[in-house]
Design a protein around this motif. Structure first.
Motif, PDB file in Angstrom:
ATOM      1  N   LYS A   2       0.850  -1.192   0.000  1.00 57.90           N
ATOM      2  CA  LYS A   2       0.000   0.000   0.000  1.00 57.90           C
ATOM      3  C   LYS A   2       0.886   1.243   0.000  1.00 57.90           C
ATOM      4  O   LYS A   2       1.781   1.385   0.822  1.00 57.90           O
ATOM      5  CB  LYS A   2      -0.910  -0.007   1.233  1.00 57.90           C
ATOM      6  CG  LYS A   2      -1.844  -1.214   1.267  1.00 57.90           C
ATOM      7  CD  LYS A   2      -2.629  -1.241   2.563  1.00 57.90           C
ATOM      8  CE  LYS A   2      -3.626  -2.390   2.561  1.00 57.90           C
ATOM      9  NZ  LYS A   2      -2.948  -3.703   2.531  1.00 57.90           N
ATOM     10  N   ARG A   3       0.581   2.138  -0.913  1.00 58.23           N
ATOM     11  CA  ARG A   3       1.410   3.332  -1.047  1.00 58.23           C
ATOM     12  C   ARG A   3       0.946   4.451  -0.127  1.00 58.23           C
ATOM     13  O   ARG A   3      -0.248   4.674   0.075  1.00 58.23           O
ATOM     14  CB  ARG A   3       1.395   3.820  -2.501  1.00 58.23           C
ATOM     15  CG  ARG A   3       2.322   3.015  -3.392  1.00 58.23           C
ATOM     16  CD  ARG A   3       2.483   3.675  -4.728  1.00 58.23           C
ATOM     17  NE  ARG A   3       3.487   2.969  -5.504  1.00 58.23           N
ATOM     18  CZ  ARG A   3       3.471   2.833  -6.819  1.00 58.23           C
ATOM     19  NH1 ARG A   3       2.487   3.362  -7.513  1.00 58.23           N
ATOM     20  NH2 ARG A   3       4.422   2.186  -7.450  1.00 58.23           N
ATOM     21  N   VAL A   5       1.965   8.552   0.252  1.00 61.11           N
ATOM     22  CA  VAL A   5       2.724   9.666  -0.316  1.00 61.11           C
ATOM     23  C   VAL A   5       2.977  10.705   0.763  1.00 61.11           C
ATOM     24  O   VAL A   5       2.054  11.163   1.439  1.00 61.11           O
ATOM     25  CB  VAL A   5       1.986  10.310  -1.507  1.00 61.11           C
ATOM     26  CG1 VAL A   5       2.722  11.563  -1.976  1.00 61.11           C
ATOM     27  CG2 VAL A   5       1.876   9.313  -2.662  1.00 61.11           C
ATOM     28  N   ARG A  40       8.661   1.730   6.002  1.00 54.36           N
ATOM     29  CA  ARG A  40       9.212   0.633   5.211  1.00 54.36           C
ATOM     30  C   ARG A  40       9.618  -0.572   6.062  1.00 54.36           C
ATOM     31  O   ARG A  40      10.109  -1.552   5.542  1.00 54.36           O
ATOM     32  CB  ARG A  40      10.421   1.108   4.407  1.00 54.36           C
ATOM     33  CG  ARG A  40      10.051   2.021   3.279  1.00 54.36           C
ATOM     34  CD  ARG A  40      11.088   2.039   2.193  1.00 54.36           C
ATOM     35  NE  ARG A  40      12.366   2.533   2.650  1.00 54.36           N
ATOM     36  CZ  ARG A  40      13.342   2.920   1.828  1.00 54.36           C
ATOM     37  NH1 ARG A  40      13.153   2.864   0.519  1.00 54.36           N
ATOM     38  NH2 ARG A  40      14.486   3.360   2.298  1.00 54.36           N
ATOM     39  N   TYR A  57       3.779  -1.172   3.665  1.00 57.29           N
ATOM     40  CA  TYR A  57       3.651   0.166   3.105  1.00 57.29           C
ATOM     41  C   TYR A  57       4.827   0.521   2.198  1.00 57.29           C
ATOM     42  O   TYR A  57       5.979   0.163   2.450  1.00 57.29           O
ATOM     43  CB  TYR A  57       3.522   1.189   4.227  1.00 57.29           C
ATOM     44  CG  TYR A  57       2.381   0.861   5.162  1.00 57.29           C
ATOM     45  CD1 TYR A  57       1.055   0.916   4.715  1.00 57.29           C
ATOM     46  CD2 TYR A  57       2.624   0.446   6.469  1.00 57.29           C
ATOM     47  CE1 TYR A  57       0.012   0.584   5.559  1.00 57.29           C
ATOM     48  CE2 TYR A  57       1.576   0.113   7.320  1.00 57.29           C
ATOM     49  CZ  TYR A  57       0.268   0.180   6.857  1.00 57.29           C
ATOM     50  OH  TYR A  57      -0.762  -0.157   7.683  1.00 57.29           O
ATOM     51  N   ASP A  58       4.494   1.231   1.143  1.00 54.17           N
ATOM     52  CA  ASP A  58       5.477   1.664   0.153  1.00 54.17           C
ATOM     53  C   ASP A  58       5.455   3.192   0.117  1.00 54.17           C
ATOM     54  O   ASP A  58       4.648   3.783  -0.598  1.00 54.17           O
ATOM     55  CB  ASP A  58       5.119   1.086  -1.216  1.00 54.17           C
ATOM     56  CG  ASP A  58       6.067   1.543  -2.313  1.00 54.17           C
ATOM     57  OD1 ASP A  58       7.198   1.955  -1.981  1.00 54.17           O
ATOM     58  OD2 ASP A  58       5.676   1.498  -3.504  1.00 54.17           O
ATOM     59  N   PRO A  59       6.303   3.847   0.905  1.00 50.04           N
ATOM     60  CA  PRO A  59       6.264   5.309   0.950  1.00 50.04           C
ATOM     61  C   PRO A  59       6.925   5.953  -0.268  1.00 50.04           C
ATOM     62  O   PRO A  59       7.926   5.446  -0.790  1.00 50.04           O
ATOM     63  CB  PRO A  59       7.040   5.628   2.225  1.00 50.04           C
ATOM     64  CG  PRO A  59       7.994   4.493   2.387  1.00 50.04           C
ATOM     65  CD  PRO A  59       7.294   3.279   1.852  1.00 50.04           C
ATOM     66  N   ILE A  60       6.354   7.057  -0.685  1.00 49.38           N
ATOM     67  CA  ILE A  60       6.892   7.895  -1.753  1.00 49.38           C
ATOM     68  C   ILE A  60       7.081   9.287  -1.169  1.00 49.38           C
ATOM     69  O   ILE A  60       6.171   9.821  -0.526  1.00 49.38           O
ATOM     70  CB  ILE A  60       5.926   7.990  -2.957  1.00 49.38           C
ATOM     71  CG1 ILE A  60       5.531   6.602  -3.460  1.00 49.38           C
ATOM     72  CG2 ILE A  60       6.518   8.862  -4.060  1.00 49.38           C
ATOM     73  CD1 ILE A  60       6.634   5.833  -4.117  1.00 49.38           C
ATOM     74  N   TYR A  81      -0.190   7.900  -8.037  1.00 50.49           N
ATOM     75  CA  TYR A  81       0.407   6.847  -7.224  1.00 50.49           C
ATOM     76  C   TYR A  81      -0.639   5.984  -6.516  1.00 50.49           C
ATOM     77  O   TYR A  81      -0.295   4.952  -5.937  1.00 50.49           O
ATOM     78  CB  TYR A  81       1.341   7.470  -6.178  1.00 50.49           C
ATOM     79  CG  TYR A  81       2.639   7.973  -6.719  1.00 50.49           C
ATOM     80  CD1 TYR A  81       3.628   7.099  -7.162  1.00 50.49           C
ATOM     81  CD2 TYR A  81       2.898   9.344  -6.790  1.00 50.49           C
ATOM     82  CE1 TYR A  81       4.844   7.569  -7.661  1.00 50.49           C
ATOM     83  CE2 TYR A  81       4.112   9.825  -7.283  1.00 50.49           C
ATOM     84  CZ  TYR A  81       5.073   8.928  -7.719  1.00 50.49           C
ATOM     85  OH  TYR A  81       6.262   9.391  -8.204  1.00 50.49           O
ATOM     86  N   GLN A  82      -1.887   6.419  -6.529  1.00 48.52           N
ATOM     87  CA  GLN A  82      -2.996   5.701  -5.881  1.00 48.52           C
ATOM     88  C   GLN A  82      -2.689   5.384  -4.406  1.00 48.52           C
ATOM     89  O   GLN A  82      -2.774   4.232  -3.957  1.00 48.52           O
ATOM     90  CB  GLN A  82      -3.320   4.411  -6.640  1.00 48.52           C
ATOM     91  CG  GLN A  82      -3.755   4.666  -8.073  1.00 48.52           C
ATOM     92  CD  GLN A  82      -4.089   3.378  -8.808  1.00 48.52           C
ATOM     93  OE1 GLN A  82      -3.427   2.354  -8.664  1.00 48.52           O
ATOM     94  NE2 GLN A  82      -5.144   3.425  -9.604  1.00 48.52           N
ATOM     95  N   PRO A  83      -2.355   6.405  -3.651  1.00 44.90           N
ATOM     96  CA  PRO A  83      -2.010   6.156  -2.236  1.00 44.90           C
ATOM     97  C   PRO A  83      -3.241   5.956  -1.372  1.00 44.90           C
ATOM     98  O   PRO A  83      -4.341   6.405  -1.706  1.00 44.90           O
ATOM     99  CB  PRO A  83      -1.276   7.447  -1.847  1.00 44.90           C
ATOM    100  CG  PRO A  83      -1.947   8.504  -2.679  1.00 44.90           C
ATOM    101  CD  PRO A  83      -2.259   7.836  -3.994  1.00 44.90           C
TER     102      PRO A  83
END
Length: 331
Positions: A2-3, A5, A40, A57-60, A81-83
């Motif tokens: 899951k992203r 941002v 992360r 989680y996939d942070p940007i 990014y569809q966070p």
């Protein structure tokens, strides 16, 4: 995964009166770097501590001081990014841009928005009432509050249990208990430098002697009450510092991976614990880091012995915080 941002609004408007725009400093968003690392898969603060667990989680990190996109275009980029959440960190000087970004996001989506940073910490409930496009805000150190918030939202559990959170519930603003400050800063993983284009960051010309030059923070907390500073309000009165091994790991990373020639210790009072700093400086000398560096401190924390050691370890500048030249006004 899951992203999430994480956004830093542009703050260069503060420098709009500068005739030479090239002198506008751009330094990495340290706070967001730490939050991204925790998301992360960093350690979990509190009774249940996770180490080395794979993160969901996939942070940007989006640094709008680099991109300088207007709020609508920035919102479009974020939505691509569809966070599941957008976290925006703002000082008071960048709060209104943060609000414009949140507004643009809400006009295009129902993505959950969270405000953090010094403005949220200082104003608390007032910042959320003024920031009508934010669903919540996080006060003080946000690394583990944001992680706990994400898990609460995912599990549809009671947000009232998330310490450090202020949030909207129907037409009310709910203020949760404050989260204790992180007692052991070594629990935090090193900031996620790999999520940033480090080549874009150049501090103000008065803050470096050689490039590349990067900022870092090795201590949190301050016992003083300087009129011009709120470091104590954000990080508390208790001094907490990272271990010397931990700091050396980051300095070595900056030198070997990002070609650092110098650093700026951004701690408000670098010399608050001289025993600790002497140990660090001797390690820097013994391991021949050969970094040129600067720091901040108070005039009552220096003596000839420590200044000589600092110079030997590569220090070229000390910035002193001065409240007044008049003792009567200080008294």
């Amino acid at each position: 995964m899951k992203r999430v941002v994480l956004v830093r609004p542009s703050y260069s408007g503060v420098y709009k009166l500068f005739k030479d725009k090239s002198r506008t400093p751009i330094v990495p968003p340290i706070g967001l770097g730490y939050i991204a690392s925790v998301l992360r898969g960093g350690t979990y603060d509190g009774d249940s501590i996770r180490k080395g667990e794979a993160s969901k989680y996939d942070p940007i990190i989006i640094d709008n001081e680099i991109l300088k996109l207007e709020s609508g275009k920035l919102a479009d980029l974020i939505i691509e990014y569809q966070p599941i959440m957008v976290g925006i960190s703002a000082a008071t000087t960048s709060f209104f841009e943060a609000l414009e970004i949140a507004k643009a996001i809400k006009e295009r989506s129902n993505i959950y928005t969270c405000l953090g940073g010094t403005h949220a910490t200082s104003l608390g409930e007032g910042a959320l009432k003024e920031g009508e496009y934010f669903d919540c805000l996080i006060q003080y150190e946000g690394e583990y509050t944001l992680l706990e918030l994400l898990e609460a939202l995912e599990n549809k559990s009671d947000l009232k249990k998330v310490s450090g959170l202020i949030y909207r519930e129907d037409d009310k603003v709910v203020i949760n208990n404050l989260r204790p400050l992180i007692p052991d800063l070594d629990r935090l993983p090193l900031q996620a430098y790999d999520l940033l284009d480090m080549s874009k960051y150049v501090p103000h010309p008065t803050q470096y002697k050689v490039l590349p030059n990067y900022p870092l923070v090795i201590q949190r907390g301050c016992p003083y009450n300087c009129a011009f500073c709120d470091a104590w309000a954000v990080h508390g009165r208790q001094i907490r510092h990272r271990s010397v091994d931990n700091v050396m790991k980051e300095l070595t990373l900056l030198k070997e991976k990002y070609n650092a020639k110098g650093v700026y210790f951004q701690d408000s009072t670098f010399l608050i614990n001289k025993v600790y700093i002497k140990e660090l400086l001797n390690r820097m000398i013994d391991e021949k880091l050969n970094l040129t560096w600067a720091c901040n401190t108070r005039v009552n924390t220096v003596d000839r012995e420590i200044l000589d050691l600092m110079k030997k370890a590569g220090c070229w500048m000390v910035v002193y915080g001065i409240e007044s030249g008049n003792q009567k006004s200080l008294d």
